[in-house]
Write a protein that holds these residues in place. Sequence first.
Motif, PDB file in Angstrom:
ATOM      1  N   ALA A  55       0.772  -1.131   0.221  1.00  0.00           N
ATOM      2  CA  ALA A  55       0.146   0.091   0.084  1.00  0.00           C
ATOM      3  C   ALA A  55       0.925   1.368  -0.011  1.00  0.00           C
ATOM      4  N   CYS A  56       1.853   1.228   0.769  1.00  0.00           N
ATOM      5  CA  CYS A  56       2.775   2.521   0.806  1.00  0.00           C
ATOM      6  C   CYS A  56       3.495   2.664  -0.397  1.00  0.00           C
ATOM      7  N   HIS A  57       3.964   1.600  -1.040  1.00  0.00           N
ATOM      8  CA  HIS A  57       4.512   1.761  -2.342  1.00  0.00           C
ATOM      9  C   HIS A  57       3.585   2.336  -3.443  1.00  0.00           C
ATOM     10  N   GLY A  58       2.463   1.876  -3.622  1.00  0.00           N
ATOM     11  CA  GLY A  58       1.185   2.088  -4.387  1.00  0.00           C
ATOM     12  C   GLY A  58       0.915   3.550  -4.194  1.00  0.00           C
ATOM     13  N   ARG A  59       0.904   4.185  -3.060  1.00  0.00           N
ATOM     14  CA  ARG A  59       0.556   5.677  -2.690  1.00  0.00           C
ATOM     15  C   ARG A  59       1.681   6.422  -3.027  1.00  0.00           C
ATOM     16  N   GLN A  60       2.950   5.871  -2.652  1.00  0.00           N
ATOM     17  CA  GLN A  60       4.033   6.667  -3.323  1.00  0.00           C
ATOM     18  C   GLN A  60       4.278   6.994  -4.535  1.00  0.00           C
ATOM     19  N   ALA A  61       3.717   5.835  -5.424  1.00  0.00           N
ATOM     20  CA  ALA A  61       3.586   6.004  -6.629  1.00  0.00           C
ATOM     21  C   ALA A  61       2.578   6.702  -7.401  1.00  0.00           C
ATOM     22  N   GLY A  62       1.646   7.268  -6.381  1.00  0.00           N
ATOM     23  CA  GLY A  62       0.558   8.376  -6.780  1.00  0.00           C
ATOM     24  C   GLY A  62      -0.713   7.477  -7.048  1.00  0.00           C
ATOM     25  N   HIS A  63      -0.782   6.222  -6.683  1.00  0.00           N
ATOM     26  CA  HIS A  63      -2.058   5.491  -6.994  1.00  0.00           C
ATOM     27  C   HIS A  63      -3.054   5.767  -5.658  1.00  0.00           C
ATOM     28  N   ALA A  64      -4.146   5.592  -5.894  1.00  0.00           N
ATOM     29  CA  ALA A  64      -5.444   5.541  -4.802  1.00  0.00           C
ATOM     30  C   ALA A  64      -5.435   4.205  -4.334  1.00  0.00           C
ATOM     31  N   VAL A  65      -5.085   3.858  -3.231  1.00  0.00           N
ATOM     32  CA  VAL A  65      -5.117   2.467  -2.557  1.00  0.00           C
ATOM     33  C   VAL A  65      -6.241   2.704  -1.411  1.00  0.00           C
ATOM     34  N   HIS A  66      -7.225   1.390  -1.981  1.00  0.00           N
ATOM     35  CA  HIS A  66      -8.183   1.133  -0.781  1.00  0.00           C
ATOM     36  C   HIS A  66      -8.098   0.049  -0.066  1.00  0.00           C
ATOM     37  N   TRP A  67      -8.088  -0.145   1.032  1.00  0.00           N
ATOM     38  CA  TRP A  67      -7.789  -1.342   1.950  1.00  0.00           C
ATOM     39  C   TRP A  67      -9.007  -1.991   2.583  1.00  0.00           C
ATOM     40  N   GLN A  68      -9.192  -3.315   2.382  1.00  0.00           N
ATOM     41  CA  GLN A  68     -10.331  -4.119   2.901  1.00  0.00           C
ATOM     42  C   GLN A  68      -9.958  -5.128   3.624  1.00  0.00           C
ATOM     43  N   GLU A  69     -10.111  -5.563   4.838  1.00  0.00           N
ATOM     44  CA  GLU A  69      -9.811  -6.912   5.382  1.00  0.00           C
ATOM     45  C   GLU A  69     -10.945  -8.078   5.153  1.00  0.00           C
ATOM     46  N   ALA A  70     -10.095  -9.197   4.453  1.00  0.00           N
ATOM     47  CA  ALA A  70     -11.277 -10.037   3.980  1.00  0.00           C
ATOM     48  C   ALA A  70     -12.190 -10.530   5.112  1.00  0.00           C
ATOM     49  N   GLU A  71     -11.729 -10.385   6.518  1.00  0.00           N
ATOM     50  CA  GLU A  71     -12.503 -11.017   7.536  1.00  0.00           C
ATOM     51  C   GLU A  71     -13.723 -10.176   7.717  1.00  0.00           C
ATOM     52  N   GLN A  72     -13.908  -8.799   7.005  1.00  0.00           N
ATOM     53  CA  GLN A  72     -14.954  -8.028   7.328  1.00  0.00           C
ATOM     54  C   GLN A  72     -16.132  -8.458   6.733  1.00  0.00           C
ATOM     55  N   GLY A  73     -16.337  -9.746   6.578  1.00  0.00           N
ATOM     56  CA  GLY A  73     -17.741 -10.303   6.158  1.00  0.00           C
ATOM     57  C   GLY A  73     -18.323  -9.521   5.186  1.00  0.00           C
ATOM     58  N   GLY A  74     -19.651  -8.965   5.153  1.00  0.00           N
ATOM     59  CA  GLY A  74     -20.284  -8.450   4.253  1.00  0.00           C
ATOM     60  C   GLY A  74     -20.218  -6.984   3.985  1.00  0.00           C
ATOM     61  N   ALA A  75     -19.388  -6.449   4.736  1.00  0.00           N
ATOM     62  CA  ALA A  75     -19.013  -5.182   4.647  1.00  0.00           C
ATOM     63  C   ALA A  75     -18.747  -4.734   3.212  1.00  0.00           C
ATOM     64  N   SER A  76     -19.398  -3.517   2.891  1.00  0.00           N
ATOM     65  CA  SER A  76     -19.074  -2.885   1.471  1.00  0.00           C
ATOM     66  C   SER A  76     -17.799  -2.587   1.511  1.00  0.00           C
ATOM     67  N   PRO A  77     -17.126  -2.823   0.285  1.00  0.00           N
ATOM     68  CA  PRO A  77     -15.761  -2.490   0.038  1.00  0.00           C
ATOM     69  C   PRO A  77     -15.392  -1.215  -0.087  1.00  0.00           C
ATOM     70  N   PRO A  78     -14.544  -0.232   0.258  1.00  0.00           N
ATOM     71  CA  PRO A  78     -14.288   1.056  -0.068  1.00  0.00           C
ATOM     72  C   PRO A  78     -14.204   1.445  -1.272  1.00  0.00           C
TER      73      PRO A  78
END
Length: 154
Positions: free
Chosen positions: A22-45
């Motif tokens: 994630a850090c490398h992706g953000r440093q390269a200027g990309h929008a990185v959205h994080w989701q834990e797989a364990e979050q069940g049915g939570a809508s991804p960011p």
Amino acid sequence: MRLLLVVASLSGNTRELARMIACHGRQAGHAVHWQEAEQGGASPPLQVDEADLLVLGCWTDNAGRTPAEMKAWIARMVESGKRPRQVAVFGTGETQWGVDYYCGAVHRLIHYFNSPHPALTVEQMPQRTHDATRVAQWMDTVLGGLGSARHADH
């Protein structure tokens, strides 16, 4: 680019590797959205079909299997009818359980999604100095390959 990073981590090794990605992706200027797989049915960011790249990271369960929480996350994604444009996979494992099983989940997921991107596998806990270079090279390879495959019909 918009990256959706979905992580399943048991002991924290895979989560630490995901933080580096994630850090490398953000440093390269990309929008990185994080989701834990364990979050069940939570809508991804970020919805899977809105992401330019779905990045899956997980540990490997018994005998090289994909852990249940990642399988469940993928099953929910499939049930939603949303399909990722591109998928890249990374993970951690332990060769002490046998090289045939080492990071087996990573290889299973690459096969399942027919991903053209190389796997990033790390033995146990990622090491900042050594693995930071590997992460950067892997991310550059994966992101560099998106331009040519971006409009392909999978």
